[in-house]
Write a protein that holds these residues in place. Structure first.
Motif, PDB file in Angstrom:
ATOM      1  N   ARG A 188       0.822  -1.212   0.000  1.00 41.58           N
ATOM      2  CA  ARG A 188       0.000   0.000   0.000  1.00 41.58           C
ATOM      3  C   ARG A 188       0.855   1.261   0.000  1.00 41.58           C
ATOM      4  N   GLU A 189       1.991   1.197   0.670  1.00 37.88           N
ATOM      5  CA  GLU A 189       2.881   2.362   0.697  1.00 37.88           C
ATOM      6  C   GLU A 189       3.437   2.672  -0.687  1.00 37.88           C
ATOM      7  N   VAL A 190       3.697   1.637  -1.480  1.00 34.54           N
ATOM      8  CA  VAL A 190       4.296   1.838  -2.800  1.00 34.54           C
ATOM      9  C   VAL A 190       3.243   2.061  -3.879  1.00 34.54           C
ATOM     10  N   PHE A 191       2.172   1.265  -3.851  1.00 37.50           N
ATOM     11  CA  PHE A 191       1.197   1.278  -4.951  1.00 37.50           C
ATOM     12  C   PHE A 191      -0.120   1.976  -4.601  1.00 37.50           C
ATOM     13  N   GLY A 192      -0.411   2.112  -3.320  1.00 36.19           N
ATOM     14  CA  GLY A 192      -1.687   2.689  -2.907  1.00 36.19           C
ATOM     15  C   GLY A 192      -2.754   1.651  -2.641  1.00 36.19           C
ATOM     16  N   PHE A 193      -2.453   0.378  -2.842  1.00 37.97           N
ATOM     17  CA  PHE A 193      -3.386  -0.731  -2.604  1.00 37.97           C
ATOM     18  C   PHE A 193      -2.556  -1.991  -2.466  1.00 37.97           C
ATOM     19  N   ASP A 194      -3.169  -3.056  -1.933  1.00 30.60           N
ATOM     20  CA  ASP A 194      -2.412  -4.288  -1.728  1.00 30.60           C
ATOM     21  C   ASP A 194      -2.825  -5.358  -2.728  1.00 30.60           C
ATOM     22  N   HIS A 195      -2.129  -6.499  -2.660  1.00 30.78           N
ATOM     23  CA  HIS A 195      -2.329  -7.537  -3.681  1.00 30.78           C
ATOM     24  C   HIS A 195      -3.714  -8.160  -3.609  1.00 30.78           C
ATOM     25  N   ARG A 196      -4.335  -8.180  -2.452  1.00 33.11           N
ATOM     26  CA  ARG A 196      -5.677  -8.765  -2.352  1.00 33.11           C
ATOM     27  C   ARG A 196      -6.715  -7.861  -3.015  1.00 33.11           C
ATOM     28  N   GLU A 197      -6.571  -6.562  -2.810  1.00 33.41           N
ATOM     29  CA  GLU A 197      -7.468  -5.611  -3.471  1.00 33.41           C
ATOM     30  C   GLU A 197      -7.287  -5.676  -4.988  1.00 33.41           C
TER      31      GLU A 197
END
Length: 311
Positions: A188-197
């Protein structure tokens, strides 16, 4: 997900994911029979014979579908199914999801993400699926085929990160040596969302029913998804929590006490005693070699679920 997820607006998160997907130069995508099935599924007039012809053209997919629909998995006494009956039993949504997973697993992209272990990713996914299926069989109130599919594809966002932004994801993996919750935070820090989202949006784009994609989106925070406590979606989301932790533990070279304790804690949420959790782990681990052989993965080193930290 977790507290930080609850503070974010889902529409905003999905919007960020859409921008990410549009900007990506490369993404995991269905090929061959899986692509044909996706195209056929858009036509409501498509016949079962047309679907079976596509599946039969791919021996690996045929074996995958037949095994998924085998009598033992559905509690029937018959010993064999023909391919057409197997497809009917599973349903088009599940067949399409299996084709998609097999297509992605059989393609070995050079992602450029050095720390992303492709074989380990799919082994983990298959064990996730086997745990979900065993859980569905044990409880009796969850659909086995859907549970298996959710376990199989619930973390596909990891592959998408490694494919679309390999350098950035390599740095995420390099900075993260702690459990899944920390990986989510780093993503989330790098992309703004995580792999599950990201997984949930990809599955919806690939034609997986929205109800299942929602389960994937909220798998780390079932309460945040607004599911009714007695709903199938809530139980599936809780099941994904349990399956993910169990797979993480049993595929670790040396599982740590906190990870093992988390498995039992999440099992308790699903009304599983420690003995029942270990029995499910044993059943799923027994299924794993057959699934990895079908996909063409190396034999996995596995660890039985320790009983030492059960409470």
């Amino acid at each position: 997900m977790n507290e930080s997820t609850n503070l974010r607006d889902r529409d905003e998160v999905v919007g960020s994911i859409r921008d990410f997907l549009l900007a990506a130069e490369s993404l995991p995508s269905p090929r061959g029979a899986a692509l044909q099935l996706l195209e056929l599924s858009r036509d409501p007039e498509t016949s079962i014979d047309a679907i079976v012809r596509v599946i039969r053209s791919d021996p690996a997919l045929s074996g995958f579908v037949m095994r998924a629909a085998s009598a033992a998995r559905f509690g029937r006494t018959e010993r064999a199914l023909d391919l057409q009956r197997a497809v009917i039993r599973l349903g088009m949504n599940i067949v399409r999801a299996h084709a998609l997973a097999l297509s992605l697993a059989s393609y070995r992209p050079n992602t450029g993400c050095r720390r992303f272990d492709y074989f380990a990713f799919w082994t983990d996914a298959l064990l996730n699926a086997a745990v979900m299926e065993a859980l569905a069989a044990h409880r009796g109130d969850l659909p086995k085929a859907e549970a298996f599919t959710l376990g199989l594809l619930s973390n596909i966002g990891k592959l998408a990160f490694a494919t679309a932004r390999p350098d950035d994801y390599d740095r995420v993996l390099a900075s993260n040596t702690t459990p899944h919750a920390e990986l989510d935070r780093a993503e989330r820090e790098v992309f703004g969302f995580d792999h599950r989202e990201l997984s949930a949006v990809l599955l919806a784009d690939w034609g997986i029913p929205t109800a299942l994609a929602d389960v994937v989106y909220w798998q780390c925070d079932p309460e945040g998804g607004g599911f009714a406590p007695d709903s199938r979606a809530y139980r599936l989301a809780c099941g994904l929590q349990f399956a993910s932790r169990l797979a993480q533990t049993c595929l670790a070279a040396q599982p740590d006490p906190d990870s093992v304790a988390a498995v039992y804690l999440r099992g308790a949420v699903l009304d599983l005693s420690p003995d029942e959790s270990r029995a499910l782990a044993t059943e799923a681990l027994g299924e794993l070699p057959a699934w990895t052989a079908l996909v063409g993965l190396p034999k996995a080193a596995i660890t039985t679920l320790p009983a030492d930290w059960a409470s």
